[in-house]
Design a protein around this motif. Sequence first.
Motif, PDB file in Angstrom:
ATOM      1  N   ILE A 101       0.754  -1.075   0.216  1.00  0.00           N
ATOM      2  CA  ILE A 101       0.133  -0.130  -0.175  1.00  0.00           C
ATOM      3  C   ILE A 101       0.970   1.282   0.078  1.00  0.00           C
ATOM      4  O   ILE A 101       1.674   1.423   0.941  1.00  0.00           O
ATOM      5  N   VAL A 102       0.889   1.943  -1.018  1.00  0.00           N
ATOM      6  CA  VAL A 102       1.985   3.063  -1.195  1.00  0.00           C
ATOM      7  C   VAL A 102       1.090   4.529  -0.844  1.00  0.00           C
ATOM      8  O   VAL A 102       0.125   4.776  -1.638  1.00  0.00           O
ATOM      9  N   PHE A 103       1.738   5.338  -0.163  1.00  0.00           N
ATOM     10  CA  PHE A 103       1.152   6.523   0.009  1.00  0.00           C
ATOM     11  C   PHE A 103       2.233   7.583  -0.484  1.00  0.00           C
ATOM     12  O   PHE A 103       3.316   7.364  -0.223  1.00  0.00           O
ATOM     13  N   VAL A 104       1.783   8.670  -1.174  1.00  0.00           N
ATOM     14  CA  VAL A 104       2.889   9.700  -1.473  1.00  0.00           C
ATOM     15  C   VAL A 104       2.526  10.882  -0.818  1.00  0.00           C
ATOM     16  O   VAL A 104       1.397  11.376  -0.951  1.00  0.00           O
ATOM     17  N   GLN A 105       3.535  11.633  -0.288  1.00  0.00           N
ATOM     18  CA  GLN A 105       3.293  13.225   0.216  1.00  0.00           C
ATOM     19  C   GLN A 105       3.299  14.168  -0.869  1.00  0.00           C
ATOM     20  O   GLN A 105       3.911  13.795  -1.504  1.00  0.00           O
ATOM     21  N   ILE A 106       2.185  14.522  -0.759  1.00  0.00           N
ATOM     22  CA  ILE A 106       2.025  15.800  -1.957  1.00  0.00           C
ATOM     23  C   ILE A 106       2.192  17.169  -1.237  1.00  0.00           C
ATOM     24  O   ILE A 106       1.955  17.472  -0.216  1.00  0.00           O
ATOM     25  N   ASN A 107       2.434  18.387  -2.244  1.00  0.00           N
ATOM     26  CA  ASN A 107       2.404  19.617  -1.925  1.00  0.00           C
ATOM     27  C   ASN A 107       0.682  19.898  -2.054  1.00  0.00           C
ATOM     28  O   ASN A 107       0.450  19.533  -2.986  1.00  0.00           O
ATOM     29  N   PRO A 108       0.310  20.403  -0.858  1.00  0.00           N
ATOM     30  CA  PRO A 108      -1.150  20.941  -1.001  1.00  0.00           C
ATOM     31  C   PRO A 108      -1.571  21.764  -2.005  1.00  0.00           C
ATOM     32  O   PRO A 108      -2.632  21.557  -2.511  1.00  0.00           O
ATOM     33  N   GLU A 109      -1.002  22.689  -2.710  1.00  0.00           N
ATOM     34  CA  GLU A 109      -1.141  23.487  -3.375  1.00  0.00           C
ATOM     35  C   GLU A 109      -1.086  23.237  -4.860  1.00  0.00           C
ATOM     36  O   GLU A 109      -1.743  23.271  -5.832  1.00  0.00           O
ATOM     37  N   THR A 110       0.194  22.378  -5.279  1.00  0.00           N
ATOM     38  CA  THR A 110       0.625  21.981  -6.737  1.00  0.00           C
ATOM     39  C   THR A 110      -0.037  20.443  -6.884  1.00  0.00           C
ATOM     40  O   THR A 110      -0.199  20.185  -7.870  1.00  0.00           O
ATOM     41  N   ARG A 111      -0.403  19.765  -5.711  1.00  0.00           N
ATOM     42  CA  ARG A 111      -0.685  18.362  -5.712  1.00  0.00           C
ATOM     43  C   ARG A 111       0.420  17.408  -6.391  1.00  0.00           C
ATOM     44  O   ARG A 111       0.086  16.552  -6.815  1.00  0.00           O
ATOM     45  N   LYS A 112       1.758  17.925  -6.307  1.00  0.00           N
ATOM     46  CA  LYS A 112       2.776  17.304  -6.862  1.00  0.00           C
ATOM     47  C   LYS A 112       3.453  16.686  -5.551  1.00  0.00           C
ATOM     48  O   LYS A 112       3.526  17.098  -4.633  1.00  0.00           O
ATOM     49  N   PRO A 113       4.182  15.578  -6.003  1.00  0.00           N
ATOM     50  CA  PRO A 113       4.742  14.765  -4.925  1.00  0.00           C
ATOM     51  C   PRO A 113       6.314  15.601  -4.249  1.00  0.00           C
ATOM     52  O   PRO A 113       6.640  16.574  -5.132  1.00  0.00           O
ATOM     53  N   VAL A 114       6.205  15.670  -3.107  1.00  0.00           N
ATOM     54  CA  VAL A 114       7.458  16.441  -2.364  1.00  0.00           C
ATOM     55  C   VAL A 114       7.989  15.332  -1.328  1.00  0.00           C
ATOM     56  O   VAL A 114       7.488  14.492  -0.872  1.00  0.00           O
ATOM     57  N   ALA A 115       9.578  15.537  -1.281  1.00  0.00           N
ATOM     58  CA  ALA A 115      10.101  14.830  -0.192  1.00  0.00           C
ATOM     59  C   ALA A 115       9.603  14.897   1.132  1.00  0.00           C
ATOM     60  O   ALA A 115       9.376  15.994   1.460  1.00  0.00           O
ATOM     61  N   HIS A 116       9.836  13.810   1.822  1.00  0.00           N
ATOM     62  CA  HIS A 116       9.290  14.110   3.449  1.00  0.00           C
ATOM     63  C   HIS A 116      10.434  13.876   4.155  1.00  0.00           C
ATOM     64  O   HIS A 116      10.160  14.271   5.291  1.00  0.00           O
ATOM     65  N   GLY A 117      11.677  13.476   3.572  1.00  0.00           N
ATOM     66  CA  GLY A 117      13.070  13.657   4.543  1.00  0.00           C
ATOM     67  C   GLY A 117      13.065  12.548   5.617  1.00  0.00           C
ATOM     68  O   GLY A 117      13.591  12.861   6.539  1.00  0.00           O
ATOM     69  N   LYS A 118      12.417  11.352   5.528  1.00  0.00           N
ATOM     70  CA  LYS A 118      12.274  10.569   6.375  1.00  0.00           C
ATOM     71  C   LYS A 118      12.994   9.277   5.708  1.00  0.00           C
ATOM     72  O   LYS A 118      12.756   8.911   4.628  1.00  0.00           O
ATOM     73  N   ASN A 119      13.470   8.142   6.624  1.00  0.00           N
ATOM     74  CA  ASN A 119      13.992   7.014   5.972  1.00  0.00           C
ATOM     75  C   ASN A 119      13.568   5.966   7.066  1.00  0.00           C
ATOM     76  O   ASN A 119      13.008   6.120   8.044  1.00  0.00           O
ATOM     77  N   LEU A 120      13.562   4.845   6.486  1.00  0.00           N
ATOM     78  CA  LEU A 120      13.164   3.491   7.319  1.00  0.00           C
ATOM     79  C   LEU A 120      13.800   3.413   8.646  1.00  0.00           C
ATOM     80  O   LEU A 120      13.126   3.085   9.712  1.00  0.00           O
ATOM     81  N   GLU A 121      15.012   3.760   8.748  1.00  0.00           N
ATOM     82  CA  GLU A 121      15.750   3.582  10.166  1.00  0.00           C
ATOM     83  C   GLU A 121      15.094   4.741  11.120  1.00  0.00           C
ATOM     84  O   GLU A 121      14.954   4.377  12.194  1.00  0.00           O
ATOM     85  N   GLN A 122      14.803   5.873  10.678  1.00  0.00           N
ATOM     86  CA  GLN A 122      14.420   6.921  11.343  1.00  0.00           C
ATOM     87  C   GLN A 122      12.801   6.743  11.937  1.00  0.00           C
ATOM     88  O   GLN A 122      12.592   6.647  13.136  1.00  0.00           O
TER      89      GLN A 122
END
Length: 141
Positions: A101-122
Motif C-alpha cells: 500500500i503506497v502513499f505519496v506526500q504531496i504539496n497541498p497547493e501543486t498536488r505534486k509529490p514532495v520529499a518527506h525527509g524520512k527514512n526507514l531507520e528513522q
Amino acid sequence: MRFLTRRLVLPSDLNYGDSLFGGRVLQWIDEEAAIYAICQLETNYLVTKHIGEITFEAPALKGDVIEFGLETKKVGSSSITISCLVRNKATKKTICFADDIVFVQINPETRKPVAHGKNLEQLAQATAKEIETLNVSVSNR
C-alpha cells in the motif's frame, strides 16, 4: 507488525452471504493505512497511490471484532509503503492481507509529490521510542 486498531463487524458491513463485504474491509484498510502513514510521516498531505495484492483468506461474521496490523515495508523520498494484515481478534485467524500500500506526500497547493525527509531507520527508531513510552505500568488502586 503492530496491531493498532479494532472494528466491530456490524450488520451494515455484511454482504449477501452474511459475511464482511470485501469492499468495506478494503475501505477500512485504506483508512487505517492512511492514518498509520500520516502518523509515520507526520503529515496529513498524503494520497494513496497504489494498493498491491490483496488476499482474502477467511470470512468475518457479524459480531466479530477484527484488528488491523500495520507495518512499514519501504520508504522512498516522497513515499511510504505499508503492509496491512486484518485478522479476527479472538481466533487470530487471518481475514485478509493487503501488501504494498503506497502513499505519496504531496504539496497541498501543486498536488505534486514532495520529499518527506524520512527514512526507514528513522521511522523504526521513532516507533520503538513510541512503544517504550506506551509501556507504562499501571498500579492497582
